[in-house]
Design a protein around this motif. Structure first.
Motif, PDB file in Angstrom:
ATOM      1  N   ARG A   2       0.738  -1.134  -0.002  1.00  0.00           N
ATOM      2  CA  ARG A   2      -0.033   0.040  -0.102  1.00  0.00           C
ATOM      3  C   ARG A   2       1.154   1.204   0.126  1.00  0.00           C
ATOM      4  N   VAL A   3       0.619   2.386  -0.898  1.00  0.00           N
ATOM      5  CA  VAL A   3       1.231   3.505  -0.892  1.00  0.00           C
ATOM      6  C   VAL A   3       0.510   4.594  -1.369  1.00  0.00           C
ATOM      7  N   LYS A   4       0.882   5.587  -0.888  1.00  0.00           N
ATOM      8  CA  LYS A   4      -0.095   6.871  -1.416  1.00  0.00           C
ATOM      9  C   LYS A   4       0.939   7.443  -2.436  1.00  0.00           C
ATOM     10  N   ILE A   5       0.015   7.880  -3.593  1.00  0.00           N
ATOM     11  CA  ILE A   5       0.824   8.692  -4.581  1.00  0.00           C
ATOM     12  C   ILE A   5       0.325  10.057  -4.762  1.00  0.00           C
ATOM     13  N   ASP A   6       1.041  11.152  -4.883  1.00  0.00           N
ATOM     14  CA  ASP A   6       0.820  12.461  -5.033  1.00  0.00           C
ATOM     15  C   ASP A   6       1.553  12.918  -6.140  1.00  0.00           C
ATOM     16  N   THR A   7       1.122  13.306  -7.330  1.00  0.00           N
ATOM     17  CA  THR A   7       1.674  13.872  -8.467  1.00  0.00           C
ATOM     18  C   THR A   7       1.812  15.489  -8.325  1.00  0.00           C
ATOM     19  N   LYS A   8       2.906  15.960  -8.453  1.00  0.00           N
ATOM     20  CA  LYS A   8       3.090  17.426  -8.138  1.00  0.00           C
ATOM     21  C   LYS A   8       3.187  17.726  -9.691  1.00  0.00           C
ATOM     22  N   GLU A   9       3.851  18.909  -9.983  1.00  0.00           N
ATOM     23  CA  GLU A   9       4.067  19.653 -11.179  1.00  0.00           C
ATOM     24  C   GLU A   9       5.374  19.066 -11.880  1.00  0.00           C
ATOM     25  N   LYS A  10       6.391  18.807 -10.914  1.00  0.00           N
ATOM     26  CA  LYS A  10       7.879  18.378 -11.228  1.00  0.00           C
ATOM     27  C   LYS A  10       7.963  17.193 -10.681  1.00  0.00           C
ATOM     28  N   PHE A  11       7.461  16.459  -9.851  1.00  0.00           N
ATOM     29  CA  PHE A  11       7.816  15.292  -9.282  1.00  0.00           C
ATOM     30  C   PHE A  11       6.403  14.639  -8.459  1.00  0.00           C
ATOM     31  N   THR A  12       6.728  13.054  -8.499  1.00  0.00           N
ATOM     32  CA  THR A  12       5.507  12.394  -7.821  1.00  0.00           C
ATOM     33  C   THR A  12       6.196  12.004  -6.604  1.00  0.00           C
ATOM     34  N   VAL A  13       5.262  12.099  -5.530  1.00  0.00           N
ATOM     35  CA  VAL A  13       5.772  11.678  -3.929  1.00  0.00           C
ATOM     36  C   VAL A  13       4.993  10.204  -3.914  1.00  0.00           C
ATOM     37  N   ILE A  14       5.947   9.449  -3.481  1.00  0.00           N
ATOM     38  CA  ILE A  14       5.598   8.105  -3.091  1.00  0.00           C
ATOM     39  C   ILE A  14       5.596   7.792  -1.581  1.00  0.00           C
ATOM     40  N   HIS A  15       4.610   7.528  -1.113  1.00  0.00           N
ATOM     41  CA  HIS A  15       4.590   7.260   0.439  1.00  0.00           C
ATOM     42  C   HIS A  15       4.056   6.068   0.716  1.00  0.00           C
ATOM     43  N   PRO A  16       4.984   5.165   0.988  1.00  0.00           N
ATOM     44  CA  PRO A  16       4.664   3.624   1.432  1.00  0.00           C
ATOM     45  C   PRO A  16       3.739   3.772   2.914  1.00  0.00           C
ATOM     46  N   GLU A  17       3.074   2.953   2.876  1.00  0.00           N
ATOM     47  CA  GLU A  17       1.786   3.068   4.213  1.00  0.00           C
ATOM     48  C   GLU A  17       2.299   1.732   5.123  1.00  0.00           C
ATOM     49  N   GLU A  18       3.270   0.896   4.736  1.00  0.00           N
ATOM     50  CA  GLU A  18       3.881  -0.031   5.440  1.00  0.00           C
ATOM     51  C   GLU A  18       4.983   0.367   6.521  1.00  0.00           C
ATOM     52  N   THR A  19       4.804  -0.355   7.472  1.00  0.00           N
ATOM     53  CA  THR A  19       5.866   0.027   8.589  1.00  0.00           C
ATOM     54  C   THR A  19       7.305  -0.673   8.421  1.00  0.00           C
ATOM     55  N   GLY A  20       7.176  -1.700   7.800  1.00  0.00           N
ATOM     56  CA  GLY A  20       8.557  -2.573   7.230  1.00  0.00           C
ATOM     57  C   GLY A  20       8.720  -2.645   6.026  1.00  0.00           C
ATOM     58  N   LEU A  21      10.032  -2.807   5.364  1.00  0.00           N
ATOM     59  CA  LEU A  21      10.154  -2.979   3.945  1.00  0.00           C
ATOM     60  C   LEU A  21      11.156  -4.310   3.800  1.00  0.00           C
ATOM     61  N   THR A  22      10.752  -5.108   3.176  1.00  0.00           N
ATOM     62  CA  THR A  22      11.616  -6.205   2.821  1.00  0.00           C
ATOM     63  C   THR A  22      12.084  -6.027   1.497  1.00  0.00           C
ATOM     64  N   GLY A  23      12.747  -7.147   1.011  1.00  0.00           N
ATOM     65  CA  GLY A  23      13.325  -7.263  -0.496  1.00  0.00           C
ATOM     66  C   GLY A  23      11.974  -7.299  -1.376  1.00  0.00           C
ATOM     67  N   SER A  24      10.956  -8.278  -0.857  1.00  0.00           N
ATOM     68  CA  SER A  24       9.949  -8.491  -1.943  1.00  0.00           C
ATOM     69  C   SER A  24       8.897  -7.270  -1.777  1.00  0.00           C
ATOM     70  N   LEU A  25       8.526  -6.745  -0.744  1.00  0.00           N
ATOM     71  CA  LEU A  25       7.980  -5.345  -0.772  1.00  0.00           C
ATOM     72  C   LEU A  25       8.435  -4.427  -1.503  1.00  0.00           C
TER      73      LEU A  25
END
Length: 133
Positions: A2-25
């Protein structure tokens, strides 16, 4: 993942909503990010402020992802690293090679500066070509 994606004029912000990141995620996250390279707005700010844990494979995958973006002439800036996540990047000796800022606002500034730099470099090439003729 699960991620939140917010597209701005020059970039896209990706905000993972997971508290842990593994190689597969991170592989799923990488696919999301790579898809952005085909969009008109190709720069990414990855905000990891919700991430409490990351494994070494995930840290390496994010470093490789950032490298891939720069090879494609696009920015990839990571922000919001918690101390426990930053420790993993330091332990794997990746932090010094990555574009990391404390806040999302500072990441936006870097993306905008890199965009200006790319525009100037492109226009310098054209000016040089004109003078050579």
């Amino acid at each position: 993942m699960r991620v939140k994606i917010d597209t701005k004029e020059k970039f896209t912000v990706i905000h993972p909503e997971e508290t842990g990141l593994t190689g597969s995620l991170t592989a799923n996250l990488a696919e999301t990010c790579k898809g952005i390279l085909t969009q008109p707005v190709r720069n990414v700010v990855l905000n990891l402020d919700a991430v409490l844990r990351i494994d070494e494979d995930a840290a390496r995958a994010l470093a490789e992802l950032q490298h891939g973006f720069y090879e494609q002439n696009a920015s990839f800036v990571v922000c919001g690293l918690r101390p426990e996540v930053e420790t993993v990047f330091e332990a794997t000796e990746l932090l010094e090679f990555m574009n990391v800022t404390p806040t999302e606002s500072e990441a936006w500034d870097i993306v905008q500066m890199e965009e200006i730099e790319r525009e100037l470099l492109d226009s310098d090439d054209m000016e040089f070509d004109k003078q050579a003729e």
